[in-house]
Structure formats: structure tokens, C-alpha cells
Design an enzyme around this catalytic site. Structure first.
Site, PDB file in Angstrom:
ATOM      1  N   GLY A  31       0.806  -1.218   0.000  1.00 37.04           N
ATOM      2  CA  GLY A  31       0.000   0.000   0.000  1.00 37.04           C
ATOM      3  C   GLY A  31       0.838   1.265   0.000  1.00 37.04           C
ATOM      4  O   GLY A  31       2.020   1.232  -0.341  1.00 37.04           O
ATOM      5  N   HIS A  37       4.094   1.574  -8.248  1.00 31.46           N
ATOM      6  CA  HIS A  37       3.136   0.462  -8.131  1.00 31.46           C
ATOM      7  C   HIS A  37       2.184   0.456  -9.339  1.00 31.46           C
ATOM      8  O   HIS A  37       1.888  -0.596  -9.911  1.00 31.46           O
ATOM      9  CB  HIS A  37       2.282   0.610  -6.865  1.00 31.46           C
ATOM     10  CG  HIS A  37       3.044   0.571  -5.578  1.00 31.46           C
ATOM     11  ND1 HIS A  37       3.212   1.668  -4.770  1.00 31.46           N
ATOM     12  CD2 HIS A  37       3.688  -0.439  -4.942  1.00 31.46           C
ATOM     13  CE1 HIS A  37       3.898   1.341  -3.697  1.00 31.46           C
ATOM     14  NE2 HIS A  37       4.217   0.069  -3.770  1.00 31.46           N
TER      15      HIS A  37
END
Ligand code: AMP
Length: 280
Positions: A31, A37
Site C-alpha cells: 500500500g 506500483h
């Protein structure tokens, strides 16, 4: 995007898709997502029918409890970014769901040399925790492909070894490191940098580029030493600046002028530990 919290539910859903012959790509994360990402999600899209991501801040891979406690959590924003990037499935398990057996007494992976050097040496137990959680995730998701970032160079090698020794069928795809405009490798930890260290942080990548530029066949210790001195002079505390064989990660003191190399850095910028690497 469908969000699952429980292993039973995501397994059932993915199994039915895989029965239909859909190819799946998996991007595991902790996260606090950034464009690094998202580039993995986008790459998965070009290679697979269904893109699955996970967000799980894995307690067993933090050798420093302070680092775990301060790990940034931005779940609402993460979900928004994943949705915009076209992620199809998000797995968002709890610690209890992932570790019903408890956090201690996990199985031990035989990582050999990879666990003795660089982050293996500086972060005892870290790669054992990484293998433990990623093996669990792979046995839940059964993806055709798993996309990893080159930013975590040693982690890519460790996970390739784990996948091989555990005889998992997933193919690992390594994607390039995404950088800020000033060259700093994107990282979830960058938000924890003080303004002063954020301004200086591009020096880490600049040092890796200088190593690439200045290295010559023969003894290479002086190029590493110069990089360490520059970083220390700017107020960083390097754990290591090393040059290794890009295939094996064997640390090198001399270079034959032919072997493909990777320069790797792990540097404390105040309380925040940053890593980066450059292959050449
Ligand atoms: P993390 O959330 O830090 O565990 O990272 C999840 C995945 O994203 C790992 O495969 C990382 O290597 C990858 N990743 C992290 N930062 C970057 C970046 N700057 N560029 C590309 N991939 C990255």
C-alpha cells in the site's frame, strides 16, 4: 474493482475465472501506492486478462518494529488509484487472515548466499518474512504472472529462488524502477523524509550513476568509496554502497570489464532507510 478481505472468497472467485481460461497477473504491495506500483498494474494489463493486486503491510518482514509502526497507510487513496489504473481485483486481508498460525515459528526458506549479503545481512529475517507472505499470497491467488519492481533488486532474486524451490508455477516479470523527475526512486517511504532530506535524496541515484560512469576494469573499491564519502558529506548514513554481479549478486572488488553489473545502495536519510540500484 472487486475488493476481497477473506481467502475463501477471493479463492472461489479467482478459481472460477481461471477455469474460464483467463490469464491472471498479480501485483503484491504494502500500500501507500505511488506511480511505481501503478506502472506494475499497467504492465500487468498489457500481459494478462485479469489484474489482481494485494495490499498487506506484512509484519513478519519488518526487522525494525519502529519502521512497521510508522509505515504509511493511505488505503482510501490506494483504492482510488487502483480503480483508476484498471485493477480488477484487490485482496485486502487482515493479519489474522494471513497468519492464523501466529507471526512466529514460520517455515524457514533456504536462501543461501542471497540472505547473507546486502539487505540479507543488514535486515536479519527480512527476506524470510517476504518469502513467507508471498508464498501464502501465491498459493491463494495462483497467478500466471507476478509483476515485481526492479527497485527491490535483491527481493526479485529472493522471490525467484523461493518460487523455484517451492515449485510454484507463477512466472516472475521484473519491471523498471519509476523515478521522480529529479531521479529519486519512488518509494512509499519517501513521504516520511524531512524537507531537507527530500531535497538531497536524488544524490543517491546520482552516486549510482557516477559509479556506472567512472568504473573501469580492475580494482573498483575507490568508486564505491567515493560514493560513500559524497553521501556521508551530505548527511546520509549509508548501510552499503556495493557493486555486484548482476546475475548472482556476488559482491565484487575487481571488475573484468565484461560481467554485467548492478550497483546497489541502502542509505539512511535521517530515520528513513532508502534503497536504489542501477544495472549496467
Ligand atoms: P512495496 O509496496 O514497497 O512492497 O512494493 C510493491 C511492489 O512495487 C514491489 O514489487 C516493488 O519492487 C514495486 N515497486 C516499489 N517501488 C517501485 C518503483 N519506484 N518502481 C517500480 N516498482 C516499484
Amino acid at each position: 474493482m472487486i475488493v476481497f478481505k477473506y481467502i475463501h472468497d477471493i479463492s472461489h472467485y479467482l478459481h472460477s475465472l481461471q477455469q474460464q481460461g483467463k490469464k491472471t497477473g498479480f501485483v503484491p504491495t504494502m500500500g501507500a501506492l505511488h506511480q511505481g506500483h501503478i506502472s506494475l498494474i499497467e504492465s500487468a494489463h498489457t500481459k494478462c486478462d485479469i489484474v489482481i493486486s494485494s495490499i498487506f503491510v506484512n509484519p513478519t518482514q519488518f526487522n525494525d518494529p519502529g519502521d512497521f509502526d510508522k509505515y504509511p497507510i493511505t488505503i482510501e487513496k490506494d483504492i482510488d488509484m487502483l480503480e483508476k489504473a484498471g485493477c480488477d481485483v484487490l485482496f485486502l486481508p487482515s493479519v489474522k487472515e494471513m497468519y492464523p498460525e501466529g507471526l512466529t515459528d514460520g517455515k524457514q526458506y533456504e536462501l543461501g548466499y542471497l540472505e547473507l549479503v546486502l539487505d540479507g545481512a543488514y535486515r536479519p529475517g527480512h527476506f524470510q518474512g517476504v518469502c513467507r507472505v508471498v508464498e501464502k499470497l501465491l498459493r491463494i491467488v495462483h497467478p500466471d504472472k507476478m509483476l515485481l519492481g526492479q527497485k527491490d533488486y535483491q527481493q526479485c532474486m529472493v522471490l525467484a529462488k523461493m518460487v523455484e524451490t517451492e515449485r510454484l508455477k507463477t512466472i516472475i516479470i521484473i519491471c523498471p524502477t519509476k523515478r521522480e523527475a529529479d531521479g529519486l526512486a519512488m518509494s512509499s517511504r519517501n513521504v516520511r523524509l524531512t524537507n531537507a532530506f527530500r531535497a538531497k535524496a536524488p544524490l543517491i541515484y546520482q552516486c549510482l550513476q557516477s559509479i556506472k560512469k567512472e568504473i573501469k576494469p580492475g580494482d573498483i573499491s575507490h568508486v564505491k568509496q567515493q560514493a560513500i564519502e559524497k553521501l556521508v558529506a551530505a548527511g546520509f548514513k549509508p548501510d552499503y554502497i556495493e557493486v555486484a554481479n548482476a546475475q548472482t549478486l556476488e559482491l565484487l572488488h575487481t571488475w573484468d570489464g565484461k560481467t554485467a553489473l548492478v550497483a546497489l545502495a541502502a542509505v539512511f536519510a535521517g530515520e528513513v532507510r532508502l534503497i536504489d540500484n542501477l544495472v549496467f
